[in-house]
Write a protein that holds these residues in place. Structure first.
Motif, PDB file in Angstrom:
ATOM      1  N   ILE A 172      46.385 111.242  54.500  1.00 42.62           N
ATOM      2  CA  ILE A 172      45.926 110.942  53.143  1.00 42.62           C
ATOM      3  C   ILE A 172      46.506 111.951  52.154  1.00 42.62           C
ATOM      4  CG2 ILE A 172      43.893 110.817  51.644  1.00 42.62           C
ATOM      5  CD1 ILE A 172      42.355 109.696  54.080  1.00 42.62           C
ATOM      6  N   ALA A 173      46.579 113.223  52.552  1.00 42.14           N
ATOM      7  CA  ALA A 173      47.193 114.232  51.685  1.00 42.14           C
ATOM      8  C   ALA A 173      48.667 113.909  51.446  1.00 42.14           C
ATOM      9  CB  ALA A 173      47.045 115.617  52.305  1.00 42.14           C
ATOM     10  N   GLU A 174      49.379 113.490  52.490  1.00 37.14           N
ATOM     11  CA  GLU A 174      50.789 113.099  52.341  1.00 37.14           C
ATOM     12  C   GLU A 174      50.918 111.908  51.394  1.00 37.14           C
ATOM     13  OE1 GLU A 174      52.110 112.300  56.279  1.00 37.14           O
ATOM     14  OE2 GLU A 174      51.967 114.379  56.942  1.00 37.14           O
ATOM     15  N   LEU A 175      50.011 110.945  51.548  1.00 31.24           N
ATOM     16  CA  LEU A 175      50.026 109.760  50.688  1.00 31.24           C
ATOM     17  C   LEU A 175      49.843 110.157  49.232  1.00 31.24           C
ATOM     18  CD1 LEU A 175      49.817 106.631  50.278  1.00 31.24           C
ATOM     19  CD2 LEU A 175      47.344 106.897  50.675  1.00 31.24           C
ATOM     20  N   ALA A 203      42.455 102.471  53.966  1.00 30.97           N
ATOM     21  CA  ALA A 203      41.818 101.604  54.966  1.00 30.97           C
ATOM     22  C   ALA A 203      42.724 101.423  56.187  1.00 30.97           C
ATOM     23  CB  ALA A 203      41.480 100.251  54.348  1.00 30.97           C
ATOM     24  N   GLN A 204      44.020 101.295  55.966  1.00 32.08           N
ATOM     25  CA  GLN A 204      44.944 101.139  57.084  1.00 32.08           C
ATOM     26  C   GLN A 204      45.018 102.410  57.924  1.00 32.08           C
ATOM     27  OE1 GLN A 204      46.640  98.272  58.125  1.00 32.08           O
ATOM     28  NE2 GLN A 204      46.834  99.626  59.905  1.00 32.08           N
ATOM     29  N   ILE A 205      44.989 103.553  57.268  1.00 35.78           N
ATOM     30  CA  ILE A 205      44.976 104.817  58.009  1.00 35.78           C
ATOM     31  C   ILE A 205      43.763 104.878  58.925  1.00 35.78           C
ATOM     32  CG2 ILE A 205      44.658 107.318  57.756  1.00 35.78           C
ATOM     33  CD1 ILE A 205      46.403 107.130  55.212  1.00 35.78           C
ATOM     34  N   PHE A 206      42.603 104.500  58.421  1.00 33.34           N
ATOM     35  CA  PHE A 206      41.396 104.545  59.244  1.00 33.34           C
ATOM     36  C   PHE A 206      41.462 103.543  60.391  1.00 33.34           C
ATOM     37  CE2 PHE A 206      39.101 106.273  55.316  1.00 33.34           C
ATOM     38  CZ  PHE A 206      39.317 107.579  55.734  1.00 33.34           C
ATOM     39  N   TYR A 236      43.440 105.034  63.173  1.00 35.35           N
ATOM     40  CA  TYR A 236      42.756 106.115  63.880  1.00 35.35           C
ATOM     41  C   TYR A 236      41.478 105.655  64.583  1.00 35.35           C
ATOM     42  CZ  TYR A 236      45.861 109.760  62.165  1.00 35.35           C
ATOM     43  OH  TYR A 236      46.968 110.552  61.946  1.00 35.35           O
ATOM     44  N   GLY A 237      41.173 104.378  64.531  1.00 32.71           N
ATOM     45  CA  GLY A 237      39.984 103.871  65.207  1.00 32.71           C
ATOM     46  C   GLY A 237      38.684 104.326  64.585  1.00 32.71           C
ATOM     47  N   VAL A 238      38.694 104.642  63.301  1.00 32.94           N
ATOM     48  CA  VAL A 238      37.496 105.163  62.623  1.00 32.94           C
ATOM     49  C   VAL A 238      36.526 104.026  62.324  1.00 32.94           C
ATOM     50  CG1 VAL A 238      36.637 106.279  60.526  1.00 32.94           C
ATOM     51  CG2 VAL A 238      38.749 107.096  61.603  1.00 32.94           C
ATOM     52  N   PRO A 239      35.272 104.114  62.786  1.00 32.64           N
ATOM     53  CA  PRO A 239      34.273 103.108  62.394  1.00 32.64           C
ATOM     54  C   PRO A 239      33.873 103.317  60.934  1.00 32.64           C
ATOM     55  CG  PRO A 239      33.266 104.806  63.757  1.00 32.64           C
ATOM     56  CD  PRO A 239      34.729 105.117  63.711  1.00 32.64           C
ATOM     57  N   VAL A 240      34.186 102.348  60.111  1.00 36.40           N
ATOM     58  CA  VAL A 240      33.984 102.477  58.665  1.00 36.40           C
ATOM     59  C   VAL A 240      32.794 101.640  58.228  1.00 36.40           C
ATOM     60  CG1 VAL A 240      35.012 102.001  56.402  1.00 36.40           C
ATOM     61  CG2 VAL A 240      36.423 102.952  58.242  1.00 36.40           C
ATOM     62  N   THR A 241      31.956 102.218  57.377  1.00 39.70           N
ATOM     63  CA  THR A 241      30.852 101.478  56.767  1.00 39.70           C
ATOM     64  C   THR A 241      31.130 101.348  55.275  1.00 39.70           C
ATOM     65  OG1 THR A 241      29.570 103.516  56.448  1.00 39.70           O
ATOM     66  CG2 THR A 241      29.217 102.307  58.497  1.00 39.70           C
ATOM     67  N   ALA A 242      30.284 100.627  54.572  1.00 38.67           N
ATOM     68  CA  ALA A 242      30.521 100.370  53.151  1.00 38.67           C
ATOM     69  C   ALA A 242      30.433 101.655  52.346  1.00 38.67           C
ATOM     70  CB  ALA A 242      29.513  99.356  52.633  1.00 38.67           C
ATOM     71  N   LEU A 243      31.407 101.852  51.444  1.00 35.60           N
ATOM     72  CA  LEU A 243      31.356 103.008  50.550  1.00 35.60           C
ATOM     73  C   LEU A 243      30.184 102.864  49.596  1.00 35.60           C
ATOM     74  CD1 LEU A 243      35.139 103.449  49.645  1.00 35.60           C
ATOM     75  CD2 LEU A 243      33.712 105.142  50.820  1.00 35.60           C
ATOM     76  N   PRO A 244      29.533 103.978  49.258  1.00 37.49           N
ATOM     77  CA  PRO A 244      28.429 103.906  48.291  1.00 37.49           C
ATOM     78  C   PRO A 244      28.957 103.641  46.892  1.00 37.49           C
ATOM     79  CG  PRO A 244      28.920 106.183  48.825  1.00 37.49           C
ATOM     80  CD  PRO A 244      29.773 105.344  49.736  1.00 37.49           C
TER      81      PRO A 244
END
Length: 300
Positions: free
Chosen positions: A65-68, A276-279, A282-290
């Motif tokens: 994300i920092a590179e992006l 979102a593609q990065i996550f 990495y197999g990150v389980p993502v929930t809804a952003l507040p």
């Protein structure tokens, strides 16, 4: 604004010089705060051994994300490495390079949204704690955390459940009478060579524990990286049973760096598809952003 009165017998010219000097002194911090923008360098504070978040080989999602962001800004990316344990902010975001007025870094790429040691951006990640176990060892019927509780007592009582102390996982074990099954790990060992993912890729894999419960990004990443038997990941709901398992992650900058905070907010908003593609990678389980948090805009 502080009112200024001219002392008796002080020449007007001398007073004008003094006022100019005072105004320059007051404006200096603002210029220093814009240093990152002026120099076009994105200096990030990151942990050198904390996958899947970051490491020195730039293999973590915070690295990506920092590179992006640096690429979108057209800035050079620089790192300040320090273990993200006690003293991290003091030795990174608030520390200056020896013999200079330049801070070691300007952005902490992973902080909670209630970060109190600086300004916080909008969150770019919302995730939750998760449970993991190896497939084919008698636990495949578990689809939710509650399913583990419903196992026959003779099976459940034999389980060794690895968790980090003082976490929602320990609260869950205590609430459900599973403290006897707990194998506790310290979240801050003081050993820079240790990393949280060892609970999954070492101790779960070799049978030291039968079940591991940890922060979802850690569980999801190391489950995906497993080279032996496949690992099942079962996320907790962000909040259930009166326990909070879900948390939002943002970036932090120093107090006063409103301009940099606002630049990061704009990047977070415009980079949602890439993030979102990065996550997913990495197999990150993502929930809804507040909902967006209220922030004070930088003056124009």
């Amino acid at each position: 604004m502080v009112p200024v009165t001219r002392p008796r017998n002080v020449p007007l010219r001398r007073m004008a010089i003094s006022l100019c000097a005072g105004l320059l002194a007051l404006s200096a911090p603002a210029k220093a705060q814009d240093g990152a923008s002026a120099q076009k360098i994105l200096r990030v504070c990151q942990d050198p051994n904390n996958l899947p978040m970051s490491d020195r080989q730039d293999r973590g999602y915070e690295n990506k994300i920092a590179e992006l962001f640096a690429g979108k800004l057209g800035w050079k990316l620089e790192h300040s490495w320090y273990p993200q344990r006690m003293g991290f902010i003091r030795n990174s975001l608030k520390a200056k390079i020896d013999g200079t007025d330049t801070f070691k870094c300007d952005v902490v790429t992973g902080v909670s949204t209630d970060f109190e040691m600086g300004l916080v951006t909008q969150p770019y990640l919302a995730s939750t704690y998760a449970m993991a176990f190896i497939k084919g060892k008698g636990l495949d019927a578990i689809k939710t955390p509650a399913d583990l509780l419903a196992l026959p007592r003779a099976v459940r009582d034999k389980l060794k459940i690895g968790i980090f102390a003082r976490s929602p996982a320990s609260d869950w074990l205590l609430k459900n009478g599973l403290i006897a099954q707990m194998v506790s790990y310290s979240p801050q060992t003081g050993d820079p060579d240790q990393y949280p993912g060892q609970l999954i890729d070492r101790d779960l894999a070799n049978g030291t524990v039968d079940v591991a419960i940890a922060w979802g990004p850690i569980v999801g990443y190391f489950a995906r990286q497993a080279t032996g038997a496949p690992i099942t990941v079962v996320p907790f709901k962000p909040s259930e049973d009166g326990i909070r398992y879900g948390f939002s992650i943002a970036m932090g900058v120093r107090y006063g760096d409103n301009k940099l905070r606002d630049q990061l907010n704009a990047l977070i908003a415009s980079s949602q598809p890439e993030i979102a593609q990065i996550f997913r990678d990495y197999g990150v389980p993502v929930t809804a952003l507040p909902a967006p948090i209220a922030v004070v805009a930088a003056p124009s």
